[in-house]
Write an enzyme that holds these catalytic residues in place. Structure first.
Site, short mmCIF file in Angstrom:
data_model
loop_
_atom_site.label_atom_id
_atom_site.label_comp_id
_atom_site.label_asym_id
_atom_site.label_seq_id
_atom_site.Cartn_x
_atom_site.Cartn_y
_atom_site.Cartn_z
N ASN A 210 0.85 -1.19 0.00
CA ASN A 210 0.00 0.00 0.00
C ASN A 210 0.89 1.24 0.00
O ASN A 210 2.11 1.14 -0.06
CB ASN A 210 -0.94 -0.02 1.22
N LYS A 289 10.45 -16.14 -10.35
CA LYS A 289 9.61 -15.14 -11.00
C LYS A 289 8.52 -15.79 -11.84
O LYS A 289 8.78 -16.70 -12.63
CB LYS A 289 10.48 -14.24 -11.89
N LYS A 337 -14.53 -0.41 14.54
CA LYS A 337 -13.20 -1.02 14.67
C LYS A 337 -12.73 -0.98 16.12
O LYS A 337 -12.20 -1.98 16.64
CB LYS A 337 -12.21 -0.27 13.78
#
Length: 407
Positions: A210, A289, A337
């Protein structure tokens, strides 16, 4: 406050008349006050008034040197423990934001290394103008502390936001800032903080992550260190500068972060979960990969262990703070939360707001406890926001400790 030197900058708005009361109250509080007035300010109030109240010469022109042994604006910039600009007009704020130095006050501000406090006062439309808001954000990113204008009757006849905060409020905030820096509210406490964005690898060269930079986590670490705590940061991927005087533990994935946090959790007094942790990870991580084949590729993801919830279930005496980055309906998601994960406080921000997202130097946060919203903070530097969070946490921890002693 004795022995502390304050430079009080008064600029050319109608609220300049409150500068006299502010100067008087700062002097009464024990500060050594040196007043600087812009040319506009002298149209509203005389330098003689401020000289009588401060018992020091008032400075109005950068070329009016009263002591041949020093350059006044450099000397006062070096001596000042704090500079307060109140009222701060849109013009002065623009000068500060863009580094102009065409009068005594702006020249002193450009040479200063001490904390700067700005109390804006202007018409509501001027205050809300994009140019003014942009300048406020620039200054907040540089660590300037703002005392928000109040809502009330303005000189133009509007009843709106733009009034200078009352002198009593400004003095109280300034005294609190000095008191905060003098004491160490977290002395002797072990603080554990998570920072940055976790990395969940697909193969040796690709991963899911992120936009977290770690700036908020490292700001919390710097503030906790300054508050006297023994600070450990468990950090994943970050781009922000690492503060001095802390212990840093590097991890990559959510699972590694969980292990690092759990191994230190029992010894911690305050735990702050500010890292942006991946909610899902690949079921299979390729050893080499992944080669391109076909027009599509399917990825199967599995949920990661919720670190905050795990800590909430295991906490005994630890004070636990969680973070929530949302893009809307902040109050609802924050309270949900906090309750589900048994946090003592939850800090939430809407990352879609200008000045509050990832990689910025500022933040706009709201702090919640089990009873709801505790405090909604305006845009400010992440370091200032971190100090507000830690101040509240230290107060709550002290209250809990005092209650346990009584019982």
């Amino acid at each position: 406050m004795k022995g502390k030197t304050i430079v009080l900058g008064i600029t050319g708005g109608i609220a300049a008349y409150k500068g006299a009361a502010l100067c008087s109250k700062l002097t009464q509080a024990g500060f050594d006050v040196h007043v600087m007035m812009t040319e506009g300010a002298t149209q509203f109030i005389t330098p003689l008034t401020l000289q009588a109240l401060s018992r020091n010469p008032v400075h109005t022109g950068v070329f009016e040197e009263q002591n041949p042994n020093v350059i006044t604006h450099i000397d006062l910039a070096d001596r000042a423990d704090m500079i307060i600009v109140a009222p701060a007009t849109a013009n002065t704020i623009a000068k500060m934001a863009h580094g102009l130095a065409d009068d005594m006050l702006s020249s002193t501000l450009l040479a200063a290394t001490c904390p700067v406090v700005v109390a804006p006062a202007m018409n509501v439309h001027m205050y809300e103008h994009p140019a003014v808001q942009h300048n406020l954000r620039l200054l907040a990113e540089r660590g300037v502390t703002f005392i928000e204008p109040e809502t009330g009757q303005l000189a133009c006849g509007y009843v709106a936001k733009g009034r200078l905060a009352e002198p009593e409020s400004i003095v109280a905030i300034v005294c609190d800032m000095f008191a905060e820096s003098a004491r160490k509210p977290l002395a002797g406490k072990k603080v554990l903080i998570t920072a940055g964005g976790t990395v969940e690898r697909l193969d040796p060269v690709r991963y899911l992550t992120n936009d977290s930079s770690g700036k908020m986590g490292f700001a919390l670490a710097a503030a906790a260190r300054d508050f006297g705590a023994d600070v450990t940061v468990v950090a994943a991927k970050t781009t922000a500068k690492i503060p001095d005087g802390i212990s840093l533990v590097r991890v990559e994935s959510a699972e590694q972060m969980l292990e690092a946090v759990l191994s230190r959790f029992e010894q911690s007094d305050l735990v702050i979960k500010s890292a942006a942790v991946a909610d899902y990870r690949p079921v299979v991580r390729a050893e080499s990969k992944i080669k391109k084949s076909g027009d599509r590729i399917m990825l199967e993801l599995v949920k990661t262990t919720d670190i905050l919830q795990t800590l909430g279930e295991r906490k005994t005496s630890q004070f636990l703070i969680g973070f929530a980055a949302e893009t809307g309906d902040l109050d609802h998601y924050a309270m949900d939360k906090l309750q589900r994960k048994r946090a003592d406080l939850l800090v939430a921000n809407d990352v879609s707001e200008d000045g509050a997202g990832f990689n910025t130097d500022t933040n706009i946060i709201r702090i919640y406890d089990k009873d709801g919203l505790v405090e909604a903070l305006p845009i400010m530097s992440k370091l200032d926001a971190a100090k507000r969070v830690l101040k509240l946490a230290s107060e709550r921890m002290t209250q809990t400790e005092a209650k346990e002693v009584r019982e």
